[in-house]
Design an enzyme around this catalytic site. Structure first.
Site: not given
Length: 181
Positions: A12, A106
């Site tokens: 990432k 989330d």
């Protein structure tokens, strides 16, 4: 691919300039801290992190199946048996996360990744929070999966993840969360 072990990882990459525009560096560091703490078979594990002058990198498990949102786009919807299997993996993960006093905030198909072995793993702890440092004035998460208490800025707890999991079940079967039209 890591040359020494021949193992493939996902990386990432976050531009420090974009981090400053979108999120505080503290939230990125908090995500890194949570990922360093949490090691569980149904979580996308962080192996290490490093930074350069312009970028922050987090090296994670590579999950060949991609996210379940992408798979919905390819497959239209999941069967009840498939959803049962997926949700059983996620419930175990949430039990582990919550026992470590963390609220993910989330949970949705896009943040559920599929391994080549068929495991479903939770990823993206960018807006996760320790339940003891929770500020209920913050409205965070993805609106379709958000518990009403978050929308109304009322006090909430880890049960917010269970609500989101219920919405995710609907999303997996129907292809979209409720009221997405």
């Amino acid at each position: 691919k890591y040359k020494r072990t021949k193992k493939i990882y996902a990386m990432k990459e976050m531009s420090k300039a974009k981090i400053f525009m979108k999120k505080s560096v503290n939230s990125i560091l908090k995500e890194r801290e949570f990922l360093e703490e949490l090691h569980y078979p149904f979580l996308s594990n962080m192996h290490f992190a490093f930074q350069t002058q312009d970028f922050l990198y987090i090296v994670l498990d590579y999950l060949q199946g991609g996210d379940l949102r992408y798979n919905i786009c390819k497959k239209v919807n999941y069967t009840e048996e498939e959803v049962k299997f997926i949700i059983s993996n996620i419930i175990l993960s949430l039990e582990y996360i919550h026992s470590n006093n963390i609220i993910h905030r989330d949970i949705k198909a896009q943040n559920l990744l599929l391994s080549s072995e068929g495991r479903v793993k939770i990823c993206d702890f960018g807006i996760s929070v320790n339940k003891y440092s929770l500020n209920s004035n913050n409205r965070v998460g993805s609106p379709y999966w958000m518990i009403p208490e978050v929308i109304m800025r009322e006090k909430y707890n880890e049960k917010a993840d269970i609500w989101s999991l219920g919405i995710t079940c609907y999303e997996l079967v129907e292809g979209e969360p409720p009221y997405s039209e």
